[in-house]
Motif scaffolding. Sequence first.
Motif, mmCIF file in Angstrom:
data_model
loop_
_atom_site.group_PDB
_atom_site.id
_atom_site.type_symbol
_atom_site.label_atom_id
_atom_site.label_comp_id
_atom_site.label_asym_id
_atom_site.label_seq_id
_atom_site.Cartn_x
_atom_site.Cartn_y
_atom_site.Cartn_z
ATOM 1 N N PRO A 92 16.539 26.014 63.701
ATOM 2 C CA PRO A 92 17.024 27.208 64.396
ATOM 3 C C PRO A 92 17.017 28.468 63.533
ATOM 4 C CG PRO A 92 18.828 25.690 63.953
ATOM 5 C CD PRO A 92 17.561 24.954 63.648
ATOM 6 N N GLU A 137 21.446 30.807 71.732
ATOM 7 C CA GLU A 137 21.263 29.347 71.676
ATOM 8 C C GLU A 137 20.877 28.910 70.262
ATOM 9 O OE1 GLU A 137 18.259 28.581 74.567
ATOM 10 O OE2 GLU A 137 19.574 28.940 76.294
ATOM 11 N N ASP A 138 19.961 29.658 69.644
ATOM 12 C CA ASP A 138 19.530 29.310 68.288
ATOM 13 C C ASP A 138 20.652 29.500 67.279
ATOM 14 O OD1 ASP A 138 17.008 28.641 69.186
ATOM 15 O OD2 ASP A 138 16.141 30.607 68.751
ATOM 16 N N LYS A 140 23.860 29.247 67.885
ATOM 17 C CA LYS A 140 24.815 28.147 68.081
ATOM 18 C C LYS A 140 24.296 26.855 67.459
ATOM 19 C CE LYS A 140 27.164 29.810 72.247
ATOM 20 N NZ LYS A 140 27.374 29.618 73.700
ATOM 21 N N ARG A 141 23.003 26.596 67.613
ATOM 22 C CA ARG A 141 22.421 25.400 66.998
ATOM 23 C C ARG A 141 22.526 25.475 65.481
ATOM 24 N NH1 ARG A 141 16.585 24.285 67.987
ATOM 25 N NH2 ARG A 141 17.106 22.497 66.685
ATOM 26 N N HIS A 142 22.245 26.658 64.936
ATOM 27 C CA HIS A 142 22.332 26.826 63.481
ATOM 28 C C HIS A 142 23.772 26.650 63.005
ATOM 29 C CE1 HIS A 142 21.981 28.435 59.469
ATOM 30 N NE2 HIS A 142 22.875 29.349 59.765
ATOM 31 N N LYS A 144 26.027 24.755 63.993
ATOM 32 C CA LYS A 144 26.420 23.341 63.915
ATOM 33 C C LYS A 144 26.082 22.719 62.561
ATOM 34 C CE LYS A 144 26.047 22.424 68.888
ATOM 35 N NZ LYS A 144 25.310 21.690 69.947
ATOM 36 N N SER A 145 25.122 23.315 61.850
ATOM 37 C CA SER A 145 24.725 22.777 60.544
ATOM 38 C C SER A 145 25.575 23.319 59.404
ATOM 39 C CB SER A 145 23.248 23.106 60.267
ATOM 40 O OG SER A 145 23.075 24.502 60.065
#
Length: 231
Positions: A92, A137-138, A140-142, A144-145
């Motif tokens: 992401p 969206e990207d 939020k995905r990032h 999470k890491s």
Amino acid sequence: MANVDPVRRAEIGREKRARTRAQLVAAASALFARQAVESVTVDDVVREAEVAKGTFYVHFKDLRELTAAVADELVKAIDDLLQPIRLTIDDPALRIAYGCSCFIDRAFADPGWAGVAARMAVATATVGEVARRRLLEDIKRHAKSLPAGSAISAELALEVVVGIMFQMFAAIAERRLSSRHREDAIAAILRAIGLDARQVKSVLTRLPVQADAGRSGLPVKAARARKRISS
């Protein structure tokens, strides 16, 4: 008197209306690149498009509707530019960097486009709506890491990234920034979403080379250099 296929006649009519509508949108885009959106009048648009004033009202209820149509064109251009390669990138952070690099390269290639985008962002809330949703969206995905509590909220990060991008567009349109600021701008965006210096460097070296360096505004020599770095 020759018979005219009514289906073909209707098709010709639709094609003509579509061309005229596109002509009005293009005229408005050209005007928005030269002056403040709120200063443009219907008379300005029809003069630029070289059509009768009544023609304007066949296609648009008012200037607000035309402004929204210009915004829609910007969104489509952005979407077309990003999607083919974006969808192949799993990381992401790299997706975000790639998307921003596409926008920035497009702005350097066409400062007039950058000026329109910057002005439309202020005048019309819908500009870039699709791209903003994908960017969120990207982000939020990032997020999470990242370790819990180590980064700002995804919604705030979105506004920071978008703010940097549109400020870049305005500065590029006014010739206050040049292509030498490109990587620093992308690095600033990556830091804003929580990457450290090592991670920023890693993402920058992995950025995909755009297929059409001329369209993106990235010099061919630079595109080749980046390709060597990432290979």
